[in-house]
Design an enzyme around this catalytic site. Sequence first.
Site, PDB file in Angstrom:
ATOM      1  N   ALA A  73      28.305  60.634  41.872  1.00 45.72           N
ATOM      2  CA  ALA A  73      28.997  60.596  40.581  1.00 45.72           C
ATOM      3  C   ALA A  73      30.118  61.632  40.538  1.00 45.72           C
ATOM      4  O   ALA A  73      31.256  61.324  40.167  1.00 45.72           O
ATOM      5  CB  ALA A  73      28.003  60.826  39.446  1.00 45.72           C
ATOM      6  N   GLY A  74      29.811  62.857  40.930  1.00 44.84           N
ATOM      7  CA  GLY A  74      30.786  63.938  40.824  1.00 44.84           C
ATOM      8  C   GLY A  74      31.965  63.779  41.765  1.00 44.84           C
ATOM      9  O   GLY A  74      33.125  63.935  41.370  1.00 44.84           O
ATOM     10  N   GLU A  92      22.677  60.512  37.779  1.00 42.07           N
ATOM     11  CA  GLU A  92      21.275  60.806  37.446  1.00 42.07           C
ATOM     12  C   GLU A  92      21.166  61.824  36.316  1.00 42.07           C
ATOM     13  O   GLU A  92      20.149  61.899  35.626  1.00 42.07           O
ATOM     14  CB  GLU A  92      20.535  61.313  38.700  1.00 42.07           C
ATOM     15  CG  GLU A  92      19.020  61.424  38.504  1.00 42.07           C
ATOM     16  CD  GLU A  92      18.273  61.902  39.746  1.00 42.07           C
ATOM     17  OE1 GLU A  92      18.902  62.010  40.814  1.00 42.07           O
ATOM     18  OE2 GLU A  92      17.066  62.149  39.644  1.00 42.07           O
ATOM     19  N   HIS A 124       7.887  57.817  43.458  1.00 41.01           N
ATOM     20  CA  HIS A 124       8.205  56.808  44.472  1.00 41.01           C
ATOM     21  C   HIS A 124       6.975  56.530  45.324  1.00 41.01           C
ATOM     22  O   HIS A 124       6.325  57.455  45.799  1.00 41.01           O
ATOM     23  CB  HIS A 124       9.351  57.330  45.343  1.00 41.01           C
ATOM     24  CG  HIS A 124       9.999  56.272  46.170  1.00 41.01           C
ATOM     25  ND1 HIS A 124       9.341  55.630  47.182  1.00 41.01           N
ATOM     26  CD2 HIS A 124      11.237  55.734  46.119  1.00 41.01           C
ATOM     27  CE1 HIS A 124      10.164  54.742  47.730  1.00 41.01           C
ATOM     28  NE2 HIS A 124      11.317  54.785  47.100  1.00 41.01           N
ATOM     29  N   LEU A 135      22.476  54.738  43.554  1.00 41.99           N
ATOM     30  CA  LEU A 135      23.786  54.847  44.194  1.00 41.99           C
ATOM     31  C   LEU A 135      24.800  54.029  43.399  1.00 41.99           C
ATOM     32  O   LEU A 135      25.935  54.450  43.164  1.00 41.99           O
ATOM     33  CB  LEU A 135      23.717  54.336  45.636  1.00 41.99           C
ATOM     34  CG  LEU A 135      22.673  54.993  46.535  1.00 41.99           C
ATOM     35  CD1 LEU A 135      22.840  54.520  47.974  1.00 41.99           C
ATOM     36  CD2 LEU A 135      22.796  56.502  46.483  1.00 41.99           C
ATOM     37  N   ARG A 177       8.784  50.250  41.789  1.00 37.63           N
ATOM     38  CA  ARG A 177       8.179  51.505  42.254  1.00 37.63           C
ATOM     39  C   ARG A 177       7.023  51.981  41.389  1.00 37.63           C
ATOM     40  O   ARG A 177       6.011  52.448  41.907  1.00 37.63           O
ATOM     41  CB  ARG A 177       9.268  52.583  42.296  1.00 37.63           C
ATOM     42  CG  ARG A 177      10.272  52.276  43.371  1.00 37.63           C
ATOM     43  CD  ARG A 177      11.439  53.228  43.362  1.00 37.63           C
ATOM     44  NE  ARG A 177      12.319  52.905  44.483  1.00 37.63           N
ATOM     45  CZ  ARG A 177      13.463  53.518  44.728  1.00 37.63           C
ATOM     46  NH1 ARG A 177      13.883  54.475  43.933  1.00 37.63           N
ATOM     47  NH2 ARG A 177      14.192  53.180  45.768  1.00 37.63           N
ATOM     48  N   GLY A 235      27.905  65.060  44.054  1.00 39.41           N
ATOM     49  CA  GLY A 235      27.203  63.910  44.611  1.00 39.41           C
ATOM     50  C   GLY A 235      28.035  62.661  44.379  1.00 39.41           C
ATOM     51  O   GLY A 235      29.246  62.746  44.146  1.00 39.41           O
TER      52      GLY A 235
END
Lengths: 659, 254
Positions: A44-45, A447, A266, A463, A330, A42
Amino acid sequence: MALNSKIPQGDIDKKWSNYKGHVKLVNPANKRKLEIIVVGTGLAGASAAATLGELGYKVKVFCFQDSPRRAHSIAAQGGINAAKNYQNDGDSVYRLFYDTIKGGDYRAREANVHRLAEVSVNIIDQCVAQGVPFAREYGGYLDNRSFGGVQVKRTFYAAGQTGQQLLLGAYSALERQVALGSVKQYTRHEMLDVVEIDGKARGIIARDLITGKLERHFGHAVVLCTGGYGNVFYLSTNAMGSNVTAAWKAHKKGAFFGNPCFTQIHPTCIPVSGDHQSKLTLMSESLRNDGRIWVPKNKDEKRKANDIPEEERDYYLERRYPAFGNLVPRDVASRAAKERCDAGYGVGTTKQAVYLDFRYNLINKYGRAEASKLGIENPDEATLVKLGKEVVKEQYGNLFDMYEKITGENPYEVPMRIYPAVHYTMGGLWVDYELMTSVKGLYALGECNFSDHGANRLGASALMQGLADGYFVIPYTIGNYLADEIATKPISTDSKEFLDAEKAVADRITTLMSIKGTKSVESFHKRLGKIMWDKCGMARNEKGLTEAIAEIQALRKEFWKDVKIPGGINEFNPELDKAGRVADFLELGELMCRDALDRKESCGGHFREESQTEEGEAQRDDENFKFVSAWEYKGESEWVLNKEDLIYENIKIAARSYK
Amino acid sequence: MEHYNMNLTLKVWRQKNSNDKGGLETYQVKNISSEMSFLEMFDVLNEQLISEDKDPIAFDHDCREGICGMCSMYINGRPHGPWHATTTCQLHMRAFKDGDTIVVEPWRAKAFPVIKDLVVDRAAFDRIIQAGGYVSVNTGVTVDANATPIPKSDADKSFAAAACIGCGACVAACKNSSAMLFVSAKVSQFALLPQGQAERESRVLDMVAQMDKEGFGSCTNTGACEAECPKEISLENIARLNREFAAASLSSEE
């Protein structure tokens, strides 16, 4: 065990630059000899693997999907925050830092969050240089929108597909490194254990999901970027494959789990429509820029939404929180929706929904502005609707289309029906300032770690964190560890530790396959999800959590006696993959409930019914709970709680108010 | 919207592995709600198969919100089924009626070998991106993001091309199994932006060469790809790719 968060000395705004100025370096020749494993692709990766490859390390990157581009960051919709202050509306690094700490209800670590705010500006520069097509204004400069919990416009976006565009940027950087040979990519591979040698992470056991074969991979360091664990609730906005397995294996090998009960529900998701439901779909928070949330004032309202006159509508967020209105954070918005529905004011057939209505802004904000641009005087409503629609379409078109496909209703004409759903997990592997877990050489990014969002994440900050960790933090901090590893030769994957780890993984798979019970993996996952949602969801109490722990333990026993997995081991077998993941969720769920039970205060997304104000707002208890819970695994159903005290030197800790 | 339940006959492609010949098998599903997604209907079928001790059908899926590009079913002769601009995961059962027969096959293309049942290998797309689908910039660039204004119309067109999810429906829809729409979307995204100019020529030449090497067919402008693309990627991108390719070929020194 004493937790050392390794926060650098000095003023908050100098910590990161001081750290970078003094951190150990690895010279280019030595980098080529050092191997790094990155799990997950994702934001980060992919950003970490690409950047570490650019620096000259030998990188292996793993994902369970068929391509790195499919990781679930792709689905992030609304935007990414950065303290650029392009809008000249008073934004700054300090304000982003402050908003994030406050938004997280004072349960995040100051130093990490300040660093995040500092590097946020670099992320936007980097992404634009990569050719990420952010939304622009007519003058050609970047556009911004607002998100919840914030009074400035600092969110950069690409329609409702910001995550997609950012991930494709990171993915293209990654594929470039694959082409250059510095990164080797393993798709349709799942990490099933961390290999530790002499107290350090030295590799992983992975399973090739096509052949079912186990593989042993060495790395001088292992970086986990495997996302959150929202799917423990079965129904969530996560992808079907999103799972906790990599993080959980690391936890069982000694990595502490931080704040597992901090989950984000959410507020704006498409409501559940029936028992067949397999996942829930988010409607971006950015919609709250222009959508107004309301329910009828009359409990037994039978009229259609558009037929209910203005004075009979309760815009409850605007009523309760005049300063932030529809853009409260949220956790606050979700609880307020639940409160209205529980009180009997919900809409739709299930009464578990509220309206998100665009008509007012479509006409008054966009319609009028367009009419004025075109020089139309005294436009009628039909004209305003027509003009406004075009603008709304440009901003949110893909989200409106998605809503219509799922519900069969046209949100340009009738208000959306929405209800809160599990979306993100603030909790995750405990990491220090360098993003290293409590296992040496094992890192957690994005995350997957617990670090930056406290008890509630602000919109458009996931993000930001994923890319901050991957592009700008790990490239520095991992060098500080690897500088001492330059003499470590690659360890043979035929060594005892690798073989033992592989055998343990193989044995567990064999055990799973040999149960040959009567109930499908899916059925267990659904039952776990229901326990978690009912008793460890938007509101929690001691009785429910105590019951949930016993119920999860019983369900886990039943799973290991009665689960039915078709097919074989050495073949493409998605049911087997899923069984392993659900088995891990069945352990994690218990820890989440324990953590929620232990934390007797309410904070952020964690609402303990016993701890609320007279007005029903969350009541934090800083005297007793101003710490990070870092749980240490000791064996089945056994954990030791370690506490990292949170120290606020730069922000005055206060009751969080959005009124 | 009225909800209803339906009984359906499904003819689904079953293939044990890439070496197996494979064939269609027939299944019945009952009481399918019109509110279900197409993949949720497959979940029901798979739970049914598991309870009957049969092998469930393997199919790719992940986000189930139309953006990851993983789902890939060829439904009644159309990639992603009957709805316009919709992925399989977003297709809902109200597209069908009681008593319908639905035929479901995998993407069919030489460059996308079947792994099992409805799951195909699309690694060729990754390799095409590796050939040039990027801007060669390392992390750490210090040019301010607003240093270069980009006309909104260019940015919007670039974004429209970048919306491609890499699902491969364009290839599956094409009688030649051409990947031109996929490749042109990436080439266009960068050709329209100042950041993409430095490598503009090498990018298009390298990506097209890799596309050919992977065994995708040629483009004969039938337009099926655009018609079936779940993200409405425009044929204009193919026209742009052709121009870019011609210009790069002419000016290429090699």
